[in-house]
Design an enzyme around this catalytic site. Structure first.
Site, short mmCIF file in Angstrom:
data_model
loop_
_atom_site.label_atom_id
_atom_site.label_comp_id
_atom_site.label_asym_id
_atom_site.label_seq_id
_atom_site.Cartn_x
_atom_site.Cartn_y
_atom_site.Cartn_z
N LEU A 257 0.80 -1.17 -0.28
CA LEU A 257 -0.12 -0.19 0.10
C LEU A 257 0.85 1.38 -0.11
CD1 LEU A 257 -2.71 -0.99 2.49
CD2 LEU A 257 -2.82 -0.93 0.10
N ARG A 258 2.01 1.19 0.12
CA ARG A 258 3.08 2.40 -0.01
C ARG A 258 2.66 3.20 -1.21
NH1 ARG A 258 7.57 0.09 1.63
NH2 ARG A 258 7.60 0.71 3.90
N GLY A 259 2.63 2.45 -2.27
CA GLY A 259 2.47 3.22 -3.39
C GLY A 259 1.38 4.02 -3.44
#
Length: 323
Positions: A257-259
């Site tokens: 989910l960092r993107g």
């Protein structure tokens, strides 16, 4: 004297990524891949020099003695051969145990506090040093521990890495920790190359007068950054736009989910730079390649580059509507 940021010819994506990082340090730094001699370090130095002086207490390591006034935004170049002690700082155990004081020699992370830490050819840096840098960049604090003694100090900086993929790849899990990734190439347009030569020559001959000729453009860029920083917290992002960002990440197969978090933050920062009250789908699309291209898994059945895959996904989502 640094080359004016506004006078850099081309490399628009790199300049935009640096401006976004200057507005929101939570982006997590910028990784710049590309050819040698394409202005990577010049652009970072120019941006650091452009930014207004910051309170002395917010720059560099504080040894307990309050400092007054303002200082230039720090720009620290981390050499490839730097030892861990030079990077994080060193504790003098003999002095600490004998005199009962924490004798601490600040490292490069301490010097970079409040500014930029630049690493050329970060893909050639030892993995444990890169791990350490990314951990400190994310936490904003550096902790040095030796034999039960510890010293901690703030270390908030914008991490900028650059490298040439042909000289060694960065581990995917480390690359993912950089907020944005941009690609720079040697210009192939003849007029652009000639203009670069003219400006470099003018700067080398008369740096002061060249800088003065760009003073108005630099002031405009500085005002844009200041306005963006001030407006950032108030920039809205509708659920439909967040949904579009998530759908895009799913469509290209971005890991984790960092993107999505980076995509959201970068979209807001770009909206703030543009003076917009809310981040839109257009802002998401503008920052998507730099926020996602380094987070895609390789697909052996798809030989197109990461950027092309993102652009194709954007076109497909646009055709389906934003809902």
């Amino acid at each position: 004297m640094s080359f004016p940021f506004s006078a850099i010819v081309g490399q628009d994506e790199m300049k935009q990524a640096l401006l976004i990082a200057a507005v929101d340090a939570r982006i997590g730094g910028v990784m710049v891949f590309g050819d040698r001699g394409t202005g990577k370090s010049t652009a970072v130095r120019a941006l650091a020099a452009l930014l207004p002086p910051i309170p002395a207490g917010g720059a560099g390591y504080q040894d307990g003695t309050p400092r007054k006034g303002k200082v230039a935004v720090p720009f620290v170049d981390l050499p490839l051969g730097a030892t861990e002690d030079r990077v994080v700082g060193a504790l003098d155990l003999e002095r600490a145990l004998g005199a009962g004081i924490k004798a601490f020699e600040p490292g490069l992370l301490a010097r970079a506090h409040g500014g930029f830490l630049y690493i050329d050819e970060v893909n050639l840096l030892e993995d444990h040093i890169v791990d350490l840098l990314l951990d400190v960049a994310a936490s904003g604090e550096n902790v040095v521990e030796r034999e039960g003694l510890s010293v901690r100090h703030p270390a908030r900086f914008v991490l900028i890495g650059s490298g040439n993929p042909e000289e060694g790849e960065l581990r995917p899990q480390l690359l993912d920790r950089f907020g944005l990734s941009v690609e720079v190439r040697t210009p192939q347009d003849l007029q652009q190359r000639v203009e670069i030569l003219k400006r470099c020559d003018a700067f080398e001959r008369e740096p002061a007068s060249f800088a003065e000729s760009w003073r108005r453009a630099e002031a405009k860029t500085l005002k844009r950054i200041a306005r963006g920083r001030a407006a950032l917290s108030a920039v809205a992002m509708a659920d439909a736009v967040m949904t579009f960002a998530s759908r895009l990440c799913m469509a290209v197969g971005a890991d984790g989910l960092r993107g999505e978090l980076t995509l959201m933050r970068a979209s807001r920062a770009l909206a703030a730079l543009d003076g917009a009250p809310a981040a839109t789908v257009d802002h998401v699309a503008a920052v998507a390649p730099m926020a996602l291209r380094h987070r895609l898994r390789r697909n052996v059945l798809d030989e197109t580059g990461s950027t092309s895959r993102i652009e194709r996904a954007l076109e497909e989502l646009a055709g389906q509507g934003h809902g």
